[in-house]
Design an enzyme around this catalytic site. Structure first.
Site, PDB file in Angstrom:
ATOM      1  NE  ARG A 172     -13.403  39.080  10.050  1.00 21.57           N
ATOM      2  CZ  ARG A 172     -12.256  38.899  10.530  1.00 21.57           C
ATOM      3  NH1 ARG A 172     -11.537  39.790  10.675  1.00 21.57           N
ATOM      4  NH2 ARG A 172     -12.267  37.854  11.378  1.00 21.57           N
TER       5      ARG A 172
ATOM      6  CE  LYS B 125      -4.492  40.113  15.894  1.00 24.50           C
ATOM      7  NZ  LYS B 125      -5.703  39.717  16.661  1.00 24.50           N
TER       8      LYS B 125
ATOM      9  NE  ARG C 212     -13.657  43.539  13.493  1.00 28.34           N
ATOM     10  CZ  ARG C 212     -12.663  42.384  14.016  1.00 28.34           C
ATOM     11  NH1 ARG C 212     -11.512  43.112  14.382  1.00 28.34           N
ATOM     12  NH2 ARG C 212     -12.811  41.376  13.817  1.00 28.34           N
TER      13      ARG C 212
ATOM     14  NE  ARG D 260     -13.032  35.329  14.833  1.00 31.10           N
ATOM     15  CZ  ARG D 260     -13.442  36.510  14.542  1.00 31.10           C
ATOM     16  NH1 ARG D 260     -14.618  37.013  14.711  1.00 31.10           N
ATOM     17  NH2 ARG D 260     -12.241  37.651  14.292  1.00 31.10           N
TER      18      ARG D 260
ATOM     19  NE  ARG E 189      -5.792  33.612  14.779  1.00 25.60           N
ATOM     20  CZ  ARG E 189      -6.172  34.532  14.133  1.00 25.60           C
ATOM     21  NH1 ARG E 189      -5.487  35.360  13.371  1.00 25.60           N
ATOM     22  NH2 ARG E 189      -7.443  34.690  14.379  1.00 25.60           N
TER      23      ARG E 189
HETATM   24  P1  AMP Z   1      -8.414  37.031  11.857  1.00 25.69           P
HETATM   25  O1  AMP Z   1      -9.102  37.655  10.595  1.00 25.69           O
HETATM   26  O2  AMP Z   1      -7.214  37.001  12.088  1.00 25.69           O
HETATM   27  O3  AMP Z   1      -9.481  36.967  12.923  1.00 25.69           O
HETATM   28  O4  AMP Z   1      -8.740  35.417  11.310  1.00 25.69           O
HETATM   29  C1  AMP Z   1     -10.135  34.941  10.890  1.00 25.69           C
HETATM   30  C2  AMP Z   1      -9.836  33.449  10.812  1.00 25.69           C
HETATM   31  O5  AMP Z   1      -8.947  32.967   9.831  1.00 25.69           O
HETATM   32  C3  AMP Z   1      -9.631  32.887  12.107  1.00 25.69           C
HETATM   33  O6  AMP Z   1     -10.627  32.742  12.723  1.00 25.69           O
HETATM   34  C4  AMP Z   1      -9.240  31.520  11.537  1.00 25.69           C
HETATM   35  O7  AMP Z   1     -10.043  30.632  11.192  1.00 25.69           O
HETATM   36  C5  AMP Z   1      -8.469  31.745  10.498  1.00 25.69           C
HETATM   37  N1  AMP Z   1      -6.821  32.206  10.780  1.00 25.69           N
HETATM   38  C6  AMP Z   1      -6.328  33.322  10.864  1.00 25.69           C
HETATM   39  N2  AMP Z   1      -5.015  33.335  10.817  1.00 25.69           N
HETATM   40  C7  AMP Z   1      -4.656  31.867  11.030  1.00 25.69           C
HETATM   41  C8  AMP Z   1      -3.565  31.018  11.603  1.00 25.69           C
HETATM   42  N3  AMP Z   1      -2.363  31.595  11.848  1.00 25.69           N
HETATM   43  N4  AMP Z   1      -3.797  29.903  11.721  1.00 25.69           N
HETATM   44  C9  AMP Z   1      -4.809  29.205  11.522  1.00 25.69           C
HETATM   45  N5  AMP Z   1      -6.111  29.761  11.196  1.00 25.69           N
HETATM   46  C10 AMP Z   1      -5.961  31.358  10.961  1.00 25.69           C
END
Ligand code: AMP
Length: 218
Positions: free
Chosen positions: A162, A13, A127, A173, A88
């Protein structure tokens, strides 16, 4: 255009959203990036988000709803935007509908990037990202390695992994995605705004398929 990307962690994404944002000249609003910035800056939202992010589970809805409420109502988003990572879960999707309704707006298209489970873990765990925020180029130890180990090809800054891209957190996740985010595929299918794009293979082909689904010329 007001576009939302759905897809599991590792579906690509972030990469595709960045390209699309540059192509369409639209802001790319990544919930993960916004949360990581808030954590780094030590804001109240960041402090409360960190403990959830460290476990690979969702941050409480109200943190995200407030964050995106401010963003989507701002002048920068008047001409459209690309949402990446928010909403989400169903509660967030319903809050977004209410918010968009209050702005007399709606989502033009929801793009669901589909990638087989077996590929996701390998993609995520390999990554590495450029630590220079203005660059933020993404590499992969196997699929897209940098020319010099640990250094960005574009700007020469150090690459970093990360904290939540380590194997022990990736499973949590992916489970969170299956349980909470995947139901949004049905939600947006029913609203007749969802298109599914295969997220495996050549990135340029995937990008062109995305452009086609949006009826944008390459
Ligand atoms: P990402 O970079 O999108 O994988 O997000 C990293 C982390 O941020 C996720 O594992 C969640 O802990 C938190 N996170 C990101 N977007 C959301 C969301 N819309 N709602 C709740 N937690 C989020």
């Amino acid at each position: 255009m007001r576009i939302l990307f759905l897809g599991a962690p590792g579906a690509g994404k972030g990469t595709q959203c960045k390209r699309l944002a540059a192509k369409l000249n639209l802001p790319h609003l990544s919930s993960g990036d916004l949360l990581r910035e808030a954590v780094k800056a030590g804001t109240p939202a960041g402090v409360s988000a960190k403990e959830f992010m460290d476990k690979g589970v969702l941050v409480p809805d109200e943190v995200l709803i407030k964050m995106f409420g401010e963003k989507l109502g701002s002048p920068a988003c008047k001409g459209g935007y690309i949402l990446d990572g928010f909403p989400r879960n169903l509660a967030q999707a319903k809050s977004l509908d209410e918010l968009l309704g209050s702005l007399n707006s709606n989502l033009s298209t929801v793009i669901n990037l589909e990638v087989d489970d077996s590929l996701l873990t390998e993609r995520i765990c390999g990554r590495w990202t450029c630590s220079n925020k203005a660059c933020a180029a993404v590499y992969h130890v196997k699929f897209a390695p940098p020319k010099a180990e640990g250094k960005c090809d574009v700007c020469g800054s150090d690459l970093s992994q990360r904290a939540d891209d380590k194997e022990e957190l990736v499973k949590a996740r992916l489970n969170t995605y299956r349980e909470q985010t995947e139901p949004l595929i049905d939600y947006y299918t029913q609203k007749k705004v969802l298109v599914t794009i295969q997220g495996e293979g050549d990135q340029d082909v995937i990008f062109n398929n995305i452009l086609q689904s949006l009826k944008v010329t390459a």
